[in-house]
Every structure is written in C-alpha cells, then in structure tokens.
Design a protein around this motif. Structure first.
Motif, short mmCIF file in Angstrom:
data_model
loop_
_atom_site.label_atom_id
_atom_site.label_comp_id
_atom_site.label_asym_id
_atom_site.label_seq_id
_atom_site.Cartn_x
_atom_site.Cartn_y
_atom_site.Cartn_z
N MET A 1 56.15 55.53 -66.77
CA MET A 1 55.08 55.20 -67.72
C MET A 1 55.57 55.35 -69.16
SD MET A 1 52.17 53.99 -67.91
CE MET A 1 51.05 53.74 -69.28
N LEU A 2 55.16 54.45 -69.99
CA LEU A 2 55.58 54.49 -71.38
C LEU A 2 54.78 55.53 -72.15
CD1 LEU A 2 55.80 50.67 -71.95
CD2 LEU A 2 57.71 52.26 -71.95
N SER A 3 55.46 56.19 -73.07
CA SER A 3 54.76 57.20 -73.87
C SER A 3 53.74 56.54 -74.79
CB SER A 3 55.76 57.97 -74.72
OG SER A 3 56.14 57.19 -75.83
N GLU A 4 52.86 57.38 -75.27
CA GLU A 4 51.80 56.91 -76.15
C GLU A 4 52.37 56.15 -77.35
OE1 GLU A 4 48.05 56.13 -76.82
OE2 GLU A 4 48.81 57.28 -75.11
N ARG A 5 53.40 56.72 -77.96
CA ARG A 5 53.92 56.10 -79.17
C ARG A 5 54.56 54.76 -78.88
NH1 ARG A 5 58.14 59.32 -81.15
NH2 ARG A 5 59.46 57.80 -80.08
N ARG A 6 55.23 54.67 -77.73
CA ARG A 6 55.88 53.40 -77.41
C ARG A 6 54.84 52.30 -77.24
NH1 ARG A 6 60.34 56.16 -73.99
NH2 ARG A 6 61.65 56.80 -75.74
N LEU A 7 53.72 52.67 -76.63
CA LEU A 7 52.64 51.69 -76.51
C LEU A 7 52.16 51.28 -77.90
CD1 LEU A 7 50.58 53.23 -73.57
CD2 LEU A 7 52.03 51.21 -73.53
N GLU A 8 52.09 52.29 -78.76
CA GLU A 8 51.66 52.01 -80.13
C GLU A 8 52.63 51.04 -80.81
OE1 GLU A 8 48.90 51.88 -82.64
OE2 GLU A 8 48.73 53.18 -80.88
N VAL A 9 53.90 51.25 -80.57
CA VAL A 9 54.91 50.35 -81.13
C VAL A 9 54.71 48.94 -80.59
CG1 VAL A 9 57.37 49.80 -81.15
CG2 VAL A 9 56.63 52.14 -81.55
N LEU A 10 54.48 48.84 -79.30
CA LEU A 10 54.26 47.52 -78.71
C LEU A 10 53.05 46.84 -79.35
CD1 LEU A 10 54.86 45.29 -76.71
CD2 LEU A 10 53.53 46.53 -74.99
N VAL B 1 59.81 40.63 -85.37
CA VAL B 1 59.55 41.78 -86.22
C VAL B 1 60.59 42.88 -85.96
CG1 VAL B 1 57.53 41.80 -84.72
CG2 VAL B 1 57.98 43.78 -86.10
N GLY B 2 61.13 43.39 -87.07
CA GLY B 2 62.19 44.40 -86.99
C GLY B 2 61.65 45.80 -87.19
N SER B 3 62.52 46.77 -86.95
CA SER B 3 62.08 48.17 -86.97
C SER B 3 61.63 48.60 -88.37
CB SER B 3 63.22 49.06 -86.51
OG SER B 3 64.38 48.80 -87.27
N LYS B 4 62.36 48.16 -89.36
CA LYS B 4 62.02 48.59 -90.70
C LYS B 4 60.66 48.05 -91.14
CE LYS B 4 63.84 48.61 -95.40
NZ LYS B 4 64.56 47.67 -96.30
N ALA B 5 60.50 46.76 -90.95
CA ALA B 5 59.24 46.13 -91.33
C ALA B 5 58.06 46.79 -90.62
CB ALA B 5 59.28 44.64 -91.00
N LEU B 6 58.29 47.16 -89.37
CA LEU B 6 57.22 47.79 -88.58
C LEU B 6 56.76 49.10 -89.22
CD1 LEU B 6 57.30 48.02 -84.73
CD2 LEU B 6 55.69 46.93 -86.27
N THR B 7 57.71 49.95 -89.56
CA THR B 7 57.34 51.25 -90.12
C THR B 7 56.68 51.09 -91.47
OG1 THR B 7 59.58 51.44 -91.01
CG2 THR B 7 59.13 52.54 -88.92
N PRO C 1 62.40 54.37 -88.93
CA PRO C 1 62.87 53.15 -88.28
C PRO C 1 63.83 53.44 -87.14
CG PRO C 1 62.95 52.90 -90.66
CD PRO C 1 62.54 54.32 -90.39
N ALA C 2 64.66 54.43 -87.27
CA ALA C 2 65.64 54.73 -86.22
C ALA C 2 64.94 55.07 -84.91
CB ALA C 2 66.53 55.88 -86.66
N THR C 3 63.89 55.84 -85.02
CA THR C 3 63.13 56.20 -83.83
C THR C 3 62.50 54.97 -83.19
OG1 THR C 3 62.58 58.25 -84.94
CG2 THR C 3 61.34 57.73 -82.96
N ASN D 1 64.92 53.11 -81.20
CA ASN D 1 65.09 53.65 -79.85
C ASN D 1 63.97 53.19 -78.93
OD1 ASN D 1 67.46 55.04 -80.43
ND2 ASN D 1 66.33 56.81 -81.22
N ASP D 2 62.75 53.28 -79.44
CA ASP D 2 61.61 52.87 -78.63
C ASP D 2 61.72 51.40 -78.26
OD1 ASP D 2 60.65 55.38 -78.85
OD2 ASP D 2 59.19 54.94 -80.43
N MET D 3 62.14 50.61 -79.25
CA MET D 3 62.28 49.18 -78.99
C MET D 3 63.30 48.92 -77.89
SD MET D 3 62.23 47.52 -82.77
CE MET D 3 60.79 46.68 -83.40
N ALA D 4 64.38 49.68 -77.94
CA ALA D 4 65.42 49.52 -76.92
C ALA D 4 64.82 49.75 -75.53
CB ALA D 4 66.57 50.48 -77.18
#
Lengths: 339, 339
Positions: free
Chosen positions: A1-10, A24-30, A39-41, A44-47
């Motif tokens: 199961m995906l963590s709460e934050r990963r779902l949030e990222v999605l 959409v890239g990591s930097k723009a997202l944050t 962004p680094a985190t 990882n989530d995106m990976a």
DNA sequence: CCTGGCACTCTGTGCATGCGAGTGCCAACA
DNA sequence: TGTTGGCACTCGCATGCACAGAGTGCCAGG
C-alpha cells in the motif's frame, strides 16, 4: 500500500497535469503544492509511483504524467465528485424545463452536458423495454394499411406502418384497438409482445383479426429491437481541445462516435444506474484508448431508463465532469417524471 | 477572356492540386499533362492566371494553388458532373430501398453520401410546409389531454400533446377528428393552420370544441416552425482528411455543423431544387470559409421537399462529388415517392 | 508567340551547438 | 529509517547555418 504522502503526490501530479497538459516535475510540484517536503523526497516518491505503474515519463529527463492506472486510483480513492453550485443547478433545471417534447429534452440535455463539461456528450433515448405503455393506437391509412402508434410514459412516440394481408373494416379496427389498449396500457413495454400474442390466441373467430394480431406481435418485437438503440451526440467541436497530438487521436474517436453500437457499449451495461468511469484502455474499443468515458443511468423513477455520459481525453477534470454528469442525469430524470 | 490553353492550364492545376494536395509547378504540370507546350510557356500562362486572381502562390518560389475564384471558374466552365457508374447506382438504390421508415431513409442517406463522397454529409428532413397531409389523428390520453398526430405523404410523423381547458368526451373527439380529417387530408401542410382556423369558426355551438380547434390552429403553426428545421449529419470523421493545417480549420467547421441554423442556410434557399456549389468565401458563415458546400433539392414529385448536400474542403473533387450528390438526391426522391 | 537558359528566391532538411528542466544517486543528517 | 542538499548526467528542444531542390521571372533568340 502506498503511503499517505505518496498518494498526495499522485493527486498533485494528476491535478497539475490536467491543468497544464504538460509533464510535471518534482521541483514544480513542490512549488505549486504545500507538500512540506523537498523536491528530492518527491523524486523518491515519484520513482516508487513509477515503479508501481501509476505514473510514467514520456522521455527520459522529462516530467511525469499519470498512467491509466494512476487516473484509476485517483478516481477511486483520491477524488470526490464535485457538486454543482446552486446557480448552476438552477440554470440546468430551467434550461431543461423549457423543453417541449422528448426530442427536445434529449437535444437540450446533450447541449447542456457538452457545455458544462466542455467535452463530447452522449445521451441515449429512454429505453422502450424499460418504459411502460401509456397508449397504443391503430390508424387506418388505407383499406389494407394500418399505422401503429405507441406512446410511453417517458413521452416517447414510435410508429410503424403495417401492410395487412386483407382489407380491414373500421369497426373491427376499433374493436381491436380497444382490446389492445385494455391489455397493454400501463404494462411494461417488454411484456407487450407476449401480451399481444396472448390476445391473438384469444381470438378464434374472424381470421383477419388474429392474423393482424400476430403481425402486430412480431412487429412490436422488431420495433423494440430497432429503436432500443437511439442516441444523440453533441459537442464534437470540443474534440479539438484534446491535445497537441490530436490529429492522430481525433479520427478514431470521430469514427467511434458514428458507430451507434460502439457508443451503446461505451455507456455501459444499461442495468445498473450507478456512475461509471472508464479510463483509457479500460474501453474495449481500440479507437477510444486515449479517452475516458463518464456515464450514468437516468430515469423517471428510481430505476434507470437509459444512460447518458461524456467522452473526453483521459486527461480530464474527473471530479468536475462527474459532478456535471450526475447533476444533469438527476434533472433529466425529474423532467421526464413530470411530463 | 482567357485563351483556350490558359483554361486548360487552370483545369490541370485544379486536377493536380486536388489529387496531390501540394502546390503545382510549371514543370510538373507539363510532365503530367499533355499540354503540348514547354514549362516556360506554362509559366507565362500562370502569371496571367495569377494576375486575374484564379490562382495564387502560398510563398514566392512555390507552386500555384487555385483560389476560390479559380475553383468557381473550374466548376462553371471546365468541369462536367461525373455520373455514377451503373454498379454504383444499383448499390445506392438497394441500400436506400431497405429502409423501414423515414428516419431510416434519412439515416441511410447520410451514411451513403458520406461514404460516396468521403466528406461530411448533411440531409434535411422533408419539409412539413411543402408536404401534404395524409392523416391527422387526435388521441385522448387523459380526460383533458389530447395528443395530436400528423402524418405526411413523405412518411413523416409528428406529434404534440395538447392540454385542453376542459375535459373532452370521446364522442365529441371523434366528431372533431372526422371533421378535421375531411378538411385537411390531401391538402398542403402550409394551408392547414388556416383550414383549421376556418373549421373553428364554423362551430357556433359547444364552446369547448371551438376552443380546442383554436388551440389546434396555433399549435399547428408552432409545430411547423419548430420542426421545419430538422436535419441529420454524418461522416464527420472525414474532416480529418481536410489537410495538414487542419487543427485550425476543423474546429470552426465542427462548431458550424452543430448550429442547425447555419447548416440550413448552408444548404441554400429551399425553393430551387437545382444543384448549387458554394466555394470558400462564398459561404456566409466565417468558419466555413475554407470549405465548399455542394447541395441539391430532393423530393418525391417534381418539386423539392428538402435539401441534402456535403461539406468538404475547397480542394475537393467537384465533378465526382456533384455526381454523387445528384445521384443520391434522385434516388431518395424515388424512395419517398414509393413509400 | 513560343522556347531554352539563367539567375534568384524560398522552403525544407540535416547537423552541430547550447540551454534548461528534470532525473538518479550518494553522502550526510535527524 | 526517512529526509535532504548536492552533483553529474541525460535528453528534448530551440537556434544557427549550410545546402539541395523546386519553382519563378525575365530575357534573348527562333
């Protein structure tokens, strides 16, 4: 199961991509969302999300876009249907209320759906089989020619010409008409062919009546088959908003929209009135693999008499679209019940 | 006046451009057509044709393409309508003959036109005003509710619900029905509202009848207005064959196709049944400035009851398209006359 | 009036270059 | 263990440039 934050990222990825149409890239997202991490985190989530198949990158070193599976998760778990605002509701209702007949109701519904969602709208005519018969009429057009007119409680009217084997008197026609009506009025349409069959058997006397009744029975069956599938589409101009690569995607969609059979399958099994979202490859038809279909049943009572929905790019505003589709279906149902 | 050879050059340019979709140069022209002169001569002719506004070049040092004016000359003077081959005719006829009712005829006609011309097809339903009434029927749906059903000689059936000011007996309804039919059956539809009005005035006695007759009269008028303009389109998938720059052109066309009013104007004045070709800017509607419309009237008798036609790029095969449109119109007319 | 020749003008294409957005990985840190 | 900043790397994309190809206009000669 995906963590709460990963779902949030999605969720953030889906929202941004739907808005901008660009990976959409990591930097723009944050920057655009308050995720509270760097962004680094997010990278990882995106990976992980990519590993699991929820997102993908068009090219190496590009941002991510949601996959069909990603949208599916978004629709199922992350998105709430967005209700229409009161002014919107009023506008829908008043627009539909001024319809003069069933054709007009359907036409208006299509326009409304297309405008609200800015997508292609599809509305199926109320099914004959699931309506009840309000009235049956037999009109003598010529000595051996009778027109059958059927009127349902949803306001639908169908007619067919019958060539009788033998001339038919006005009196016996009136007799047949009366018997017919007393049998079928108020009954479900699906039962009508059988009821008429019974009627035909009840006759022993004048042959012509019984043959006409038999003709009627088969005619009714074919009528049901033929007219079951009528539907109306609109808002095709919205196809041009599909995306940059659209010359390739638009053609099969237009072709599919002209195939009634495909469309009817698209709206889904007519039985269940629940809202249904089919995303990309979940659509059986190949030409619609880059589209999503949001459909729902509508009806005058608690039960669905037909379906309606919209076809749009997989990259669509699901909450808003679902809200609009649901609201329109609800009001159409009301209008039909009143008429 | 342009010399014979210059007209020949224009014809060659139109034919080549329609085939290849690419600007055509002097050298290519002399290679593909037996003009009997050298490229240099053709160049001179082209210069004249351009001077006169029949052709243009997209950029300096590119080939020439026909202008709207060029196509106009081509259609008026240089092209003969290309008749359908006997097998094609048979196919058209048999396809249309298997239609079961008017809706089916129209549906099939649209499909047929779209397939034959590979363009967008538009078919107008037979006009009510120019049809004659075959039968009028009044059906009692509820004590104070009557349904009016109209049947025309073109097979068209229209119905409207009437809410009567007071309940209405079955006997008086039958009486009214009989009087109504004896007055209007066989008459032109356009005259019906007046005829019904006369009928209403003929009554002196029971008030309800006269009021109902008045209601009927106005109802019929609105019915005519509302239903005059029905039409059906198909083959929109062919829009994708418009050309390379089509994302820009296709959108306004799709929008125009959804506007019934625009389309009806497009088909042209309903009066004259002659074939009509509107090229590019000759179309009033701005969105259709890069399309041509070929339309023609069709009818069951010698007179046109409605129009049909196709919408395609100005760069279209005019002789072939005109042949197909004319043939389809002719056979639809036949089918309607038979039914 | 037609023709061949010639200079000129564009467009489209292939290729090298540079920039920027975005990624993946790693070592450091709480 | 999870989070973070840093850094090298990878592409896609835009830019600039040279070049071939198609087409034109014009002119002088038949």
């Amino acid at each position: 199961m995906l963590s709460e934050r990963r779902l949030e990222v999605l969720r953030a990825i889906v929202q941004d991509y739907v808005g901008t149409e660009e990976p959409v890239g990591s930097k723009a997202l944050t920057e655009r969302h308050k995720l509270g991490v760097s962004p680094a985190t997010v990278r990882n989530d995106m990976a992980v999300l990519e590993e699991e198949g929820y997102i993908a990158q068009p090219h190496t070193s590009a941002g991510r876009i949601p996959t069909d599976k990603g949208y599916r998760l978004f629709v199922d778990k992350l998105a709430a249907v967005k209700p229409m605002s009161p002014p919107e509701r009023r506008a829908i209702q008043s627009f539909l209320e001024s319809a003069v007949d069933l054709d007009d109701v359907v036409t208006r519904t299509v326009r409304l759906l297309a405008q609200l969602t800015r997508q292609v709208a599809v509305v199926q005519y109320p099914s004959l089989t699931r309506s009840t018969v309000r009235h049956v009429e037999l009109l003598s057009m010529a000595p051996a020619r009778v027109m059958l007119v059927l009127i349902t409680d949803t306001g639908r009217v169908e007619q067919r010409m019958i060539d009788c084997p033998a001339p038919f008197g006005e009196a016996s026609l009136a007799d047949l008409r009366a018997r017919l009506n007393s049998r079928v009025a108020g009954r479900r349409f699906a039962d009508v062919p059988q009821l008429v069959q019974d009627l035909a058997e009840a006759f022993e006397e004048p042959e012509d009546r019984s043959t006409v009744a038999t003709v009627l029975s088969t005619l009714l069956e074919t009528l049901v088959e033929e007219t079951e599938e009528r539907l109306m589409i609109g808002g095709t101009a919205n196809l041009t908003r599909f995306g940059h690569d659209f010359p390739l995607t638009i053609r099969p969609v237009l072709e599919a929209l002209e195939e009634q059979v495909v469309l009817l399958k698209l709206l889904g099994e007519a039985k269940d009135p629940a809202m249904r979202v089919r995303i990309g490859h979940e659509n059986a038809h190949e030409g619609l693999n880059s589209t999503s279909v949001v459909s729902v049943g509508y009806g005058s009572g608690g039960e669905a008499v037909a379906k309606l929905g919209v076809v749009g790019p997989t990259r669509m505003d699901y909450p808003g679209t679902m809200g609009a589709v649901r609201a329109v279906a609800r009001y159409v149902g009301q209008i039909l019940a009143e008429s």
